[in-house]
Enzyme design. Sequence first.
Site, short mmCIF file in Angstrom:
data_model
loop_
_atom_site.label_atom_id
_atom_site.label_comp_id
_atom_site.label_asym_id
_atom_site.label_seq_id
_atom_site.Cartn_x
_atom_site.Cartn_y
_atom_site.Cartn_z
N GLU A 32 0.77 -1.15 0.07
CA GLU A 32 0.01 0.05 -0.03
C GLU A 32 0.75 1.28 -0.05
OE1 GLU A 32 -3.47 1.02 -0.20
OE2 GLU A 32 -2.35 2.71 -0.38
N LYS A 50 -20.12 9.46 4.31
CA LYS A 50 -21.33 9.01 5.03
C LYS A 50 -21.54 9.65 6.41
CE LYS A 50 -22.02 7.56 1.50
NZ LYS A 50 -21.35 7.58 0.29
N GLY A 114 3.88 0.10 -5.24
CA GLY A 114 4.46 -1.18 -5.83
C GLY A 114 4.28 -1.20 -7.27
N GLY A 144 -7.24 0.65 -7.73
CA GLY A 144 -8.37 1.55 -7.48
C GLY A 144 -8.61 2.50 -8.61
N GLY A 180 -21.39 18.21 -12.25
CA GLY A 180 -21.75 16.63 -12.29
C GLY A 180 -23.08 16.09 -11.32
N GLY A 182 -23.92 13.19 -10.56
CA GLY A 182 -23.57 11.82 -10.18
C GLY A 182 -23.88 11.62 -8.89
N LEU A 186 -24.19 14.55 -5.82
CA LEU A 186 -25.63 14.82 -5.18
C LEU A 186 -25.33 14.71 -3.76
CD1 LEU A 186 -27.89 13.38 -7.83
CD2 LEU A 186 -27.34 15.72 -7.39
N ALA A 321 -17.67 -0.06 -3.86
CA ALA A 321 -16.77 -0.70 -2.84
C ALA A 321 -17.28 -2.27 -2.70
CB ALA A 321 -16.74 -0.19 -1.51
N HIS A 445 -44.70 -5.77 10.80
CA HIS A 445 -45.41 -4.73 10.82
C HIS A 445 -45.02 -3.79 12.04
CE1 HIS A 445 -48.72 -1.93 9.94
NE2 HIS A 445 -49.05 -2.07 11.21
C1 LIG Z 1 -16.56 10.65 -2.20
C2 LIG Z 1 -16.64 9.24 -2.62
C3 LIG Z 1 -17.89 8.36 -1.93
C4 LIG Z 1 -17.92 7.35 -1.96
N1 LIG Z 1 -18.98 6.59 -1.54
C5 LIG Z 1 -19.25 5.20 -2.08
C6 LIG Z 1 -20.28 4.46 -1.31
O1 LIG Z 1 -20.97 5.05 -0.50
N2 LIG Z 1 -20.38 3.18 -1.55
C7 LIG Z 1 -19.72 2.60 -2.27
O2 LIG Z 1 -19.91 1.26 -2.77
N3 LIG Z 1 -18.51 3.21 -3.27
C8 LIG Z 1 -18.49 4.48 -2.83
N4 LIG Z 1 -17.20 5.14 -3.58
C9 LIG Z 1 -16.33 4.48 -4.38
C10 LIG Z 1 -15.56 3.51 -3.63
O3 LIG Z 1 -14.79 4.39 -2.87
C11 LIG Z 1 -14.70 2.70 -4.71
O4 LIG Z 1 -15.36 2.00 -5.46
C12 LIG Z 1 -13.70 1.87 -3.77
O5 LIG Z 1 -12.84 2.37 -3.18
C13 LIG Z 1 -13.05 1.00 -4.78
O6 LIG Z 1 -12.10 0.09 -4.20
P1 LIG Z 1 -10.67 -0.58 -4.70
O7 LIG Z 1 -10.14 -1.49 -3.75
O8 LIG Z 1 -10.90 -1.08 -6.03
O9 LIG Z 1 -9.68 0.66 -4.89
P2 LIG Z 1 -9.24 1.86 -3.73
O10 LIG Z 1 -10.38 1.92 -2.76
O11 LIG Z 1 -9.12 3.14 -4.64
O12 LIG Z 1 -7.92 1.29 -3.27
C14 LIG Z 1 -6.91 1.26 -4.12
C15 LIG Z 1 -5.71 1.61 -3.23
O13 LIG Z 1 -4.37 1.06 -4.01
C16 LIG Z 1 -3.39 1.90 -3.74
N5 LIG Z 1 -2.42 2.18 -4.69
C17 LIG Z 1 -2.49 2.23 -5.85
N6 LIG Z 1 -1.39 2.35 -6.19
C18 LIG Z 1 -0.60 1.64 -5.79
C19 LIG Z 1 0.92 1.38 -5.99
N7 LIG Z 1 1.38 1.35 -7.02
N8 LIG Z 1 1.47 0.60 -4.87
C20 LIG Z 1 0.68 0.57 -3.75
N9 LIG Z 1 -0.57 0.88 -3.48
C21 LIG Z 1 -1.15 1.54 -4.43
C22 LIG Z 1 -4.36 3.41 -3.35
O14 LIG Z 1 -3.32 4.16 -2.43
C23 LIG Z 1 -5.25 2.78 -2.54
O15 LIG Z 1 -5.30 2.70 -1.18
C24 LIG Z 1 -17.16 6.48 -3.11
C25 LIG Z 1 -16.16 7.09 -3.64
C26 LIG Z 1 -15.72 8.45 -3.41
C27 LIG Z 1 -14.66 9.17 -3.96
#
Ligand SMILES: Cc1cc2nc3c(=O)[nH]c(=O)nc-3n(C[C@H](O)[C@H](O)[C@H](O)COP(=O)(O)OP(=O)(O)OC[C@H]3O[C@@H](n4cnc5c(N)ncnc54)[C@H](O)[C@@H]3O)c2cc1C
Length: 466
Positions: A32, A50, A114, A144, A180, A182, A186, A321, A445
């Site tokens: 990470e 949230k 990484g 991500g 936006g 989205g 909102l 997520a 209910h």
């Molecule tokens: C404001 C906001 C609100 C949201 N609310 C919701 C919600 O209510 N419900 C929901 O389902 N989704 C929500 N999301 C979306 C959700 O956060 C993402 O879909 C989710 O975090 C994706 O998970 P992931 O594990 O794919 O990636 P991420 O959570 O983005 O994690 C990726 C990780 O990889 C690490 N990383 C990247 N490159 C490297 C590297 N080369 N080496 C080491 N580490 C690295 C990053 O630092 C990060 O910690 C929200 C997003 C935002 C921005």
Amino acid sequence: MPYDLIVIGSGPGGYFCAIRAAQLGMKVAVVEKDKTFGGTCLNIGCIPSKALLHASELYEESGHLFDKMGIKVGQPKVDLAAMMKFKDEGVDGNVKGVAFLFRKNKIDTFQGAGRIAAPGKVEVKTADGKTETIEAKAIVIATGSDVARLPGIDIDERRIVSSTGALVLDKVPQRLLVIGAGVIGLELGSVWRRLGSQVTVVEFLDRILPGIDNEVCRQFQRLMEKQGITFKLSSKVTAVDAADGKLKARIEPAAGGAAETLDADVVLVSVGRVPFTQGLGLEEVGVKKDNKGRVVVDGHYATSVPGIYAIGDVIAGPMLAHKAEDEGVAVAELLAGQAGHVNYDAIPNVVYTHPELAAVGLSEDDCRERGLQVRVGVFPFAANARARGMGDIEGEVKVIADAASDRVLGIHILGPHASDMIAEAALAMEFAASAEDIGRSVHAHPTLAEALKEAALATDGRPLNL
Ligand SMILES: Cc1cc2nc3c(=O)[nH]c(=O)nc-3n(C[C@H](O)[C@H](O)[C@H](O)COP(=O)(O)OP(=O)(O)OC[C@H]3O[C@@H](n4cnc5c(N)ncnc54)[C@H](O)[C@@H]3O)c2cc1C
């Protein structure tokens, strides 16, 4: 000793994958780059947004609703610094929880960026510039996504902010312009409106929340407008002039035409997110990406290079997520020789405003496009006893069922606690329930969930409370 699995990224996709793999007996390492685990979701996404939605909703209720319920608290005031601390404590508890789970599951962690040096080899570069190479039989990319930007509009995270900056503003902006319509725009627009901002949302399309049932979204938009949010649809922000300490946004009709200028104190750019693969070395190692920069995977999350897999926001599909989490579990199980699987037809989608909007499965528009014959049942919360008792009667539940088989194809809930109720809908879809199945299940209910049962009965023209 080499690992069985190296997971790059500790967001919901990465940390679920690592834990499931450890449960299945694999020796796992997580890399990470950030200081804390949990990724976008826990640090700058789901959890902090949230927390602010929850706190600002209670603030609004205490100002408007409490009096009506006979609760006299006087005029509530916002202490923004304390509200931010409340949010930060929620984040802190969650990210520490992930660190605890890694220790509990004997997962080794490496703090640093990484890079895949070769299949089976990950080079970790720490903040102090040191590098270390670790090896494994398999690598899962779970890096991500990042904020999508607009050309010519520079995000400084102070006045022109992304969601990240909008979660840490140190004062309530008088005028907030959201680019936006989205889910993120909102939700955060709602937070700041509740705290006192005048919020205008500019959206390129002629509708809000693309992808969610259009009729439900139109109702949702009307409710947001009633709460004080102004929408400018079919419009685009082409520039933001930040000279003279003031922000002036240039807004043009999407189809072209005369521009207008809108003054703002803060501009939130929330036009989506893009996959994050910077510095991973994908090109060198030969991992293919699509034209949107997403890592290409097959049905088993395998990339174009043997031994390298990818999940979560960095691959195609909804950037959610829980989608990332379930893919993390699935790929770990597949690596262990099990039948890991994600049902993409039953992934719930939630907007955590008030009322909440939650959906799973197909919308009416989707069904029309696919030429499906359907029966639609709608039940308004105004006819639900619990909602009446709570004084929270806006919205409806819509159930869409296949006309011939009665199988549920989609469920849409606009109303209080929709985020909790959608779990029943997702479960029903996961088990291929018919509308009749839901209509014949006993619901306690008085509960809001009875509205879902009634909407299911309404597909057959027999709701009991309508
Ligand atoms: C404001 C906001 C609100 C949201 N609310 C919701 C919600 O209510 N419900 C929901 O389902 N989704 C929500 N999301 C979306 C959700 O956060 C993402 O879909 C989710 O975090 C994706 O998970 P992931 O594990 O794919 O990636 P991420 O959570 O983005 O994690 C990726 C990780 O990889 C690490 N990383 C990247 N490159 C490297 C590297 N080369 N080496 C080491 N580490 C690295 C990053 O630092 C990060 O910690 C929200 C997003 C935002 C921005």
